[in-house]
Design a protein around this motif. Sequence first.
Motif, PDB file in Angstrom:
ATOM      1  N   ASN A 176       4.581   7.277   1.562  1.00  0.00           N
ATOM      2  CA  ASN A 176       4.336   6.175   2.700  1.00  0.00           C
ATOM      3  C   ASN A 176       4.406   5.035   2.172  1.00  0.00           C
ATOM      4  O   ASN A 176       3.599   4.831   1.146  1.00  0.00           O
ATOM      5  CB  ASN A 176       3.373   7.281   3.463  1.00  0.00           C
ATOM      6  N   LEU A 177       4.545   3.966   2.682  1.00  0.00           N
ATOM      7  CA  LEU A 177       4.543   2.648   3.129  1.00  0.00           C
ATOM      8  C   LEU A 177       3.707   2.548   3.757  1.00  0.00           C
ATOM      9  O   LEU A 177       3.698   2.846   4.800  1.00  0.00           O
ATOM     10  CB  LEU A 177       5.727   1.598   2.832  1.00  0.00           C
ATOM     11  N   LEU A 178       2.605   1.774   3.579  1.00  0.00           N
ATOM     12  CA  LEU A 178       1.317   1.875   4.408  1.00  0.00           C
ATOM     13  C   LEU A 178       0.939   0.704   4.723  1.00  0.00           C
ATOM     14  O   LEU A 178       1.268  -0.528   4.311  1.00  0.00           O
ATOM     15  CB  LEU A 178      -0.158   2.781   3.829  1.00  0.00           C
ATOM     16  N   THR A 179       0.537  -0.259   6.042  1.00  0.00           N
ATOM     17  CA  THR A 179       0.193  -1.012   6.305  1.00  0.00           C
ATOM     18  C   THR A 179      -1.517  -0.771   5.445  1.00  0.00           C
ATOM     19  O   THR A 179      -1.957   0.124   5.705  1.00  0.00           O
ATOM     20  CB  THR A 179       0.056  -1.962   8.104  1.00  0.00           C
TER      21      THR A 179
ATOM     22  N   LYS B 270      -4.339  19.387  -0.843  1.00  0.00           N
ATOM     23  CA  LYS B 270      -2.812  18.715  -1.524  1.00  0.00           C
ATOM     24  C   LYS B 270      -3.535  16.923  -2.093  1.00  0.00           C
ATOM     25  O   LYS B 270      -5.521  17.109  -1.598  1.00  0.00           O
ATOM     26  CB  LYS B 270      -2.244  17.525  -0.268  1.00  0.00           C
ATOM     27  N   CYS B 271      -3.109  16.583  -2.760  1.00  0.00           N
ATOM     28  CA  CYS B 271      -3.521  15.718  -3.697  1.00  0.00           C
ATOM     29  C   CYS B 271      -3.100  14.721  -3.366  1.00  0.00           C
ATOM     30  O   CYS B 271      -1.913  14.125  -3.388  1.00  0.00           O
ATOM     31  CB  CYS B 271      -3.704  15.367  -4.942  1.00  0.00           C
ATOM     32  N   GLU B 272      -4.010  13.351  -2.576  1.00  0.00           N
ATOM     33  CA  GLU B 272      -3.285  11.840  -1.882  1.00  0.00           C
ATOM     34  C   GLU B 272      -3.412  11.496  -3.459  1.00  0.00           C
ATOM     35  O   GLU B 272      -4.233  10.331  -3.406  1.00  0.00           O
ATOM     36  CB  GLU B 272      -3.887  11.590  -1.430  1.00  0.00           C
ATOM     37  N   ILE B 273      -2.713  10.471  -4.041  1.00  0.00           N
ATOM     38  CA  ILE B 273      -2.707   9.039  -4.646  1.00  0.00           C
ATOM     39  C   ILE B 273      -1.963   8.641  -3.688  1.00  0.00           C
ATOM     40  O   ILE B 273      -1.206   7.509  -3.312  1.00  0.00           O
ATOM     41  CB  ILE B 273      -1.769   9.101  -6.046  1.00  0.00           C
ATOM     42  N   PHE B 274      -2.913   6.776  -3.912  1.00  0.00           N
ATOM     43  CA  PHE B 274      -2.854   5.266  -3.080  1.00  0.00           C
ATOM     44  C   PHE B 274      -2.438   4.208  -4.302  1.00  0.00           C
ATOM     45  O   PHE B 274      -4.004   4.413  -4.950  1.00  0.00           O
ATOM     46  CB  PHE B 274      -4.238   4.915  -2.641  1.00  0.00           C
ATOM     47  N   MET B 275      -1.731   3.486  -4.866  1.00  0.00           N
ATOM     48  CA  MET B 275      -1.589   2.520  -4.782  1.00  0.00           C
ATOM     49  C   MET B 275      -1.504   1.441  -4.320  1.00  0.00           C
ATOM     50  O   MET B 275      -0.566   1.364  -4.015  1.00  0.00           O
ATOM     51  CB  MET B 275      -0.863   2.911  -6.331  1.00  0.00           C
ATOM     52  N   VAL B 276      -2.430  -0.004  -4.939  1.00  0.00           N
ATOM     53  CA  VAL B 276      -2.291  -1.079  -4.404  1.00  0.00           C
ATOM     54  C   VAL B 276      -2.086  -1.809  -5.122  1.00  0.00           C
ATOM     55  O   VAL B 276      -2.105  -2.182  -5.953  1.00  0.00           O
ATOM     56  CB  VAL B 276      -4.127  -1.154  -3.188  1.00  0.00           C
ATOM     57  N   PHE B 277      -0.719  -2.627  -5.173  1.00  0.00           N
ATOM     58  CA  PHE B 277      -0.023  -4.022  -6.230  1.00  0.00           C
ATOM     59  C   PHE B 277      -0.454  -4.565  -5.065  1.00  0.00           C
ATOM     60  O   PHE B 277       0.384  -5.443  -3.362  1.00  0.00           O
ATOM     61  CB  PHE B 277       1.642  -2.989  -6.205  1.00  0.00           C
ATOM     62  N   GLU B 278      -0.456  -6.035  -5.007  1.00  0.00           N
ATOM     63  CA  GLU B 278      -0.326  -7.659  -4.954  1.00  0.00           C
ATOM     64  C   GLU B 278       0.702  -8.038  -5.221  1.00  0.00           C
ATOM     65  O   GLU B 278       1.388  -7.201  -6.344  1.00  0.00           O
ATOM     66  CB  GLU B 278      -2.073  -8.774  -5.859  1.00  0.00           C
ATOM     67  N   ASP B 279       1.570  -8.469  -3.584  1.00  0.00           N
ATOM     68  CA  ASP B 279       2.659  -8.645  -4.337  1.00  0.00           C
ATOM     69  C   ASP B 279       2.928  -9.904  -5.162  1.00  0.00           C
ATOM     70  O   ASP B 279       4.269  -9.245  -5.994  1.00  0.00           O
ATOM     71  CB  ASP B 279       2.352 -10.068  -3.172  1.00  0.00           C
ATOM     72  N   ARG B 280       2.361 -10.562  -5.978  1.00  0.00           N
ATOM     73  CA  ARG B 280       2.664 -11.586  -6.994  1.00  0.00           C
ATOM     74  C   ARG B 280       2.774 -10.473  -8.447  1.00  0.00           C
ATOM     75  O   ARG B 280       3.085 -10.787  -9.659  1.00  0.00           O
ATOM     76  CB  ARG B 280       1.175 -12.617  -7.298  1.00  0.00           C
ATOM     77  N   LEU B 281       1.899  -8.986  -8.665  1.00  0.00           N
ATOM     78  CA  LEU B 281       2.363  -8.221  -9.706  1.00  0.00           C
ATOM     79  C   LEU B 281       3.325  -8.144  -9.868  1.00  0.00           C
ATOM     80  O   LEU B 281       3.893  -7.726 -10.541  1.00  0.00           O
ATOM     81  CB  LEU B 281       0.477  -7.577  -9.559  1.00  0.00           C
ATOM     82  N   LEU B 282       3.891  -7.256  -8.382  1.00  0.00           N
ATOM     83  CA  LEU B 282       4.712  -6.691  -8.560  1.00  0.00           C
ATOM     84  C   LEU B 282       6.428  -8.136  -8.736  1.00  0.00           C
ATOM     85  O   LEU B 282       7.037  -7.675  -9.726  1.00  0.00           O
ATOM     86  CB  LEU B 282       5.214  -6.436  -7.152  1.00  0.00           C
TER      87      LEU B 282
ATOM     88  N   PHE C 160      -4.100   2.390   5.602  1.00  0.00           N
ATOM     89  CA  PHE C 160      -4.695   2.631   4.989  1.00  0.00           C
ATOM     90  C   PHE C 160      -6.412   2.535   4.413  1.00  0.00           C
ATOM     91  O   PHE C 160      -7.362   3.219   4.056  1.00  0.00           O
ATOM     92  CB  PHE C 160      -3.774   1.473   3.112  1.00  0.00           C
ATOM     93  N   LYS C 161      -6.746   1.352   4.992  1.00  0.00           N
ATOM     94  CA  LYS C 161      -8.331   1.071   5.208  1.00  0.00           C
ATOM     95  C   LYS C 161      -8.697   2.015   6.174  1.00  0.00           C
ATOM     96  O   LYS C 161      -9.403   2.995   6.277  1.00  0.00           O
ATOM     97  CB  LYS C 161      -8.332   0.251   5.812  1.00  0.00           C
ATOM     98  N   LYS C 162      -8.232   2.694   7.147  1.00  0.00           N
ATOM     99  CA  LYS C 162      -8.305   3.662   8.347  1.00  0.00           C
ATOM    100  C   LYS C 162      -8.751   5.323   7.506  1.00  0.00           C
ATOM    101  O   LYS C 162      -9.933   5.600   7.438  1.00  0.00           O
ATOM    102  CB  LYS C 162      -7.515   4.326   9.012  1.00  0.00           C
ATOM    103  N   VAL C 163      -8.224   5.492   6.329  1.00  0.00           N
ATOM    104  CA  VAL C 163      -8.544   6.377   5.136  1.00  0.00           C
ATOM    105  C   VAL C 163      -9.732   5.730   4.214  1.00  0.00           C
ATOM    106  O   VAL C 163     -10.705   7.253   4.457  1.00  0.00           O
ATOM    107  CB  VAL C 163      -7.132   6.968   4.163  1.00  0.00           C
ATOM    108  N   PHE C 164     -10.082   5.372   3.829  1.00  0.00           N
ATOM    109  CA  PHE C 164     -11.279   4.475   3.033  1.00  0.00           C
ATOM    110  C   PHE C 164     -12.062   4.385   3.820  1.00  0.00           C
ATOM    111  O   PHE C 164     -13.362   5.292   3.413  1.00  0.00           O
ATOM    112  CB  PHE C 164     -10.923   3.416   2.777  1.00  0.00           C
TER     113      PHE C 164
ATOM    114  N   TYR D 202       0.873  -0.938   0.281  1.00  0.00           N
ATOM    115  CA  TYR D 202      -0.534   0.229   0.286  1.00  0.00           C
ATOM    116  C   TYR D 202       0.666   1.087   0.136  1.00  0.00           C
ATOM    117  O   TYR D 202       1.041   1.549   1.323  1.00  0.00           O
ATOM    118  CB  TYR D 202      -1.357   0.107   1.135  1.00  0.00           C
ATOM    119  N   TYR D 203       0.746   1.973  -1.248  1.00  0.00           N
ATOM    120  CA  TYR D 203       1.429   3.318  -1.387  1.00  0.00           C
ATOM    121  C   TYR D 203       0.829   4.110  -1.491  1.00  0.00           C
ATOM    122  O   TYR D 203       0.236   4.179  -1.611  1.00  0.00           O
ATOM    123  CB  TYR D 203       2.717   2.855  -2.950  1.00  0.00           C
TER     124      TYR D 203
END
Length: 449
Positions: free
Chosen positions: A258-261, A196-208, A265-269, A183-184
């Motif tokens: 930031n790298l988030l847990t 500010k503009c915040e962008i969140f990108m979530v990558f499944e481990d296997r995708l990376l 990440f869920k807290k923001v959503f 969670y980036y």
Amino acid sequence: MESKLVWKDEYNIGVDILDKEHQRLFKIINKLLVFSDEEKKSQWACQEGIKFFKDHAMNHFDEEEEYMESVNYEGLKTHKHIHQVFREETLPALEKELEQMDYSANSVNHFLGVCAGWLVGHTLTEDRAIVNGGVDRWSGLLPKEEQEAMKKVIIQLIYDMFSLESHVISDIYGGEKFGKGVYYRLVYGKEQVEEKCEIFMVFEDRLLINTVGKIMGVKTDKLDTMLLNATRFMARQFVGRIMEHLSEMDGYELKEENLLTYEQFKKVFEKEKLQVSLLIDTGGGYFAYSTIAPHLLDKEIAAPIGAENAVAEIEKYLMEKKKEPAKPKILLVDDSLTIREGMKKLLEETYEVMLANSGVAALRSIILDRPDLVLLDYEMPVCDGKQVLEMIRSEDAFKGIPVIFLTGRTDPDTVRKLTAMRPDGYLAKYLKPSEIKNKIDEFFEKIKN
């Protein structure tokens, strides 16, 4: 199918004309549910019934929009957009499926299940917001044209960078977990502008591992510091390419990353409105792209990454990911909020507990994040436990997932019905919490040995 869409008092929003229309739509769906059980009925009659529901729903949308205009509802534009998406995208896709499957029982039930789920959710959220000022979390989404343009840019970028043929599977991604992920967060700002503009990108481990890892020639099935550093810079380039298409982002520069847990990440959503929120299946793993702007995130949510601490923060992040307990994963499916919350509290110390309030939500959750066990309510409206079990067993990828029924009845007739479906067991809801916990613990011990 023995399903029924039950009208509840909580669905009333307090506007007589709208409440009556909602109830009529419920009744039409229920008639079609009963109708779909009678195999001797003709396809033509089924088509006419579905057409009647569609026409009635479209008329209701018009009446609802007229009411919103009459009370000067501020969220009218967004509400009309949601109606439009259902009318022009969701329904046509369902109708196409009906035609391709020649109005089979499965396709009819799928049509009714999606329509019922949409109707309930829309009534409890967007419709309720009309009269009581409830929070509509999707009221900040970009207009449809801009959303579509954004989708095309992202899909093309994924292809350009990784040669993956991807497609958007949801344009209202709400932060659901899909397997192990990174969670980036990127924060962009502009001089003399507070927003500010915040962008969140979530990558499944296997995708990376399948994309960035292959480009780098990394021969591993695990994330490491080098792979995560490469991902950071490729992600920045990815966002930079997207921002080239957004004139309103001219002059914005990266201020923080930031790298988030998942919890952070869920807290923001859970508390913020989203401008863009897409979930994408790349074919090599899932990817989510979400934007919140303007927004001021809690300063202590995660340490900002800079040149002076990048290596240390990434190593720390990877260490924390390794420390994440490998708890068995349980998906709890029940239409009762009380049951869901009670079971979650009972099990969450020992297990990773995912929740679903309907059969449709359960299948979505299984696809995104395969559980080790499904605790499935046998008696649910619209899509009941029997149907969900049949759908799980019909898919080769999922048929090995253990399923235990939850039931409020253990009379001989009910037990015979349950065991005839060959689940991996059943649990009575009236058992003491300690007994339920012990039985689940025993189940995992048994399959472990």
